[in-house]
Scaffold this motif. Structure first.
Motif, PDB file in Angstrom:
ATOM      1  N   GLN A  12       0.824  -1.207   0.000  1.00  0.00           N
ATOM      2  CA  GLN A  12       0.000   0.000   0.000  1.00  0.00           C
ATOM      3  C   GLN A  12       0.865   1.267   0.000  1.00  0.00           C
ATOM      4  OE1 GLN A  12      -2.215  -1.073   3.496  1.00  0.00           O
ATOM      5  NE2 GLN A  12      -3.878  -2.047   2.339  1.00  0.00           N
ATOM      6  N   GLU A  13       1.874   1.284   0.856  1.00  0.00           N
ATOM      7  CA  GLU A  13       2.775   2.442   0.897  1.00  0.00           C
ATOM      8  C   GLU A  13       3.580   2.556  -0.394  1.00  0.00           C
ATOM      9  OE1 GLU A  13       3.643   5.065   2.781  1.00  0.00           O
ATOM     10  OE2 GLU A  13       1.978   4.738   4.152  1.00  0.00           O
ATOM     11  N   ALA A  39       1.241   3.965  -3.159  1.00  0.00           N
ATOM     12  CA  ALA A  39       0.958   5.379  -2.922  1.00  0.00           C
ATOM     13  C   ALA A  39       2.181   6.237  -3.238  1.00  0.00           C
ATOM     14  CB  ALA A  39       0.519   5.587  -1.475  1.00  0.00           C
ATOM     15  N   THR A  40       3.360   5.780  -2.845  1.00  0.00           N
ATOM     16  CA  THR A  40       4.575   6.537  -3.120  1.00  0.00           C
ATOM     17  C   THR A  40       4.945   6.478  -4.589  1.00  0.00           C
ATOM     18  OG1 THR A  40       5.324   5.953  -0.885  1.00  0.00           O
ATOM     19  CG2 THR A  40       6.943   6.941  -2.356  1.00  0.00           C
ATOM     20  N   ILE A  99      -3.564  11.762  -3.282  1.00  0.00           N
ATOM     21  CA  ILE A  99      -3.144  10.491  -2.673  1.00  0.00           C
ATOM     22  C   ILE A  99      -3.784  10.319  -1.306  1.00  0.00           C
ATOM     23  CG2 ILE A  99      -1.182   9.192  -1.763  1.00  0.00           C
ATOM     24  CD1 ILE A  99       0.517  10.574  -3.967  1.00  0.00           C
ATOM     25  N   GLY A 100      -3.771  11.384  -0.515  1.00  0.00           N
ATOM     26  CA  GLY A 100      -4.337  11.291   0.824  1.00  0.00           C
ATOM     27  C   GLY A 100      -5.816  10.983   0.819  1.00  0.00           C
ATOM     28  N   GLY A 106      -5.289   7.398   1.709  1.00  0.00           N
ATOM     29  CA  GLY A 106      -4.790   7.705   3.048  1.00  0.00           C
ATOM     30  C   GLY A 106      -5.351   6.852   4.161  1.00  0.00           C
ATOM     31  N   TYR A 146      -0.761   7.075   4.716  1.00  0.00           N
ATOM     32  CA  TYR A 146       0.063   7.591   3.602  1.00  0.00           C
ATOM     33  C   TYR A 146       1.304   8.339   4.069  1.00  0.00           C
ATOM     34  CZ  TYR A 146      -2.425  12.212   3.700  1.00  0.00           C
ATOM     35  OH  TYR A 146      -2.955  13.431   4.030  1.00  0.00           O
ATOM     36  N   LEU A 170       4.417   7.962   2.798  1.00  0.00           N
ATOM     37  CA  LEU A 170       5.046   8.378   1.533  1.00  0.00           C
ATOM     38  C   LEU A 170       6.500   8.816   1.693  1.00  0.00           C
ATOM     39  CD1 LEU A 170       2.204  10.706   0.112  1.00  0.00           C
ATOM     40  CD2 LEU A 170       2.419   8.227  -0.164  1.00  0.00           C
TER      41      LEU A 170
END
Length: 241
Positions: A137-138, A141-142, A174-175, A179, A184, A186
């Motif tokens: 997930q991280e 998102a990143t 993204i948040g 999030g 998040y 990131l």
């Protein structure tokens, strides 16, 4: 070179002051904005990145993020010789930013009983703990963050000021979309620096700083996502588009 490191330190410190500050503002007892909710937090985090980016962008590039710094170096867009100093400055800035938030909200920390709420001011955490999935997930998102930042190079005649506003939009997007999964992070410095501050500060009634999570997910996830983003960006034949 010292100026670049100083700017990364101050920029990350300001990012955490404003970013963790809004979480404290919205979640700690007796705050005048308690209960304002996730929309305020998400918008404020975007602004927390944008404000120091305007100030320090010309001097240091306004990375404020080890995952972004490392990814740009791997992609040939940043000098490897500067990477260690940038990462150290960013983490130290995160620690100091966390300390400042505690100083400002000390009375509100004292008035808040829940240890999880207190830790949540400083650092991220998963809504459903699952180490492998949380890393993914991280990372995703990143990936969006770094790929989008690199992608700003494809916007014709984009000036630097408008670019900073677009980064604000990227963070908020993204948040608001992802999030709720892990908070998040990131950014390893955004999580590790304030988490260290939480560990060393004399916060009344605090619980664990949860380094079991903090030394894995918000560090490796963003770095993996950033590397994948810049590697993909570099293999796309943009000139042929």
């Amino acid at each position: 070179m010292f100026l670049k490191y100083l700017c990364e330190f101050l920029g990350t410190m300001m990012l955490i002051l404003l970013g963790d500050g809004v979480v404290a503002n919205v979640t700690l007892n007796k705050s005048g904005m308690k209960g304002a909710g996730s929309i305020q937090i998400t918008l404020a985090w975007g602004l927390a990145v944008m404000v120091p980016a305007f100030i320090f962008g010309e001097a240091s590039g306004a990375s404020f993020n080890p995952a972004l710094t490392i990814a740009l170096a791997v992609g040939g867009m940043f000098d490897w010789a500067l990477v260690p100093g940038y990462v150290i400055a960013q983490i130290l800035g995160g620690i100091v930013g966390g300390v400042l938030v505690y100083i400002l909200f000390k009375d509100h920390f004292d008035a808040t009983e829940d240890p999880g709420t207190k830790l949540g001011v400083f650092s991220t955490g998963p809504s459903i703990p699952n180490t492998v999935r949380n890393i993914v997930q991280e990372a995703i998102a990143t990936f969006v963050l770094v790929f989008a930042i690199c992608g700003l190079n494809q916007v014709p005649e984009l000036n630097d000021g408008v670019g900073k506003l677009l980064v604000f939009g990227i963070i908020v997007s993204i948040g608001m979309s992802l999030g709720g999964l892990t908070g998040y992070a990131l950014n390893p410095a955004r999580d590790l620096g304030p988490r260290i501050a939480h560990a060393i500060l004399p916060i009344k009634g605090k619980g664990s700083s949860n380094f079991k999570y903090g030394l894995i997910v918000p560090i490796f996830g963003p770095i993996i996502g950033g590397l994948l983003a810049v590697l993909l960006y570099n293999v796309i034949p943009w000139a042929a588009v």
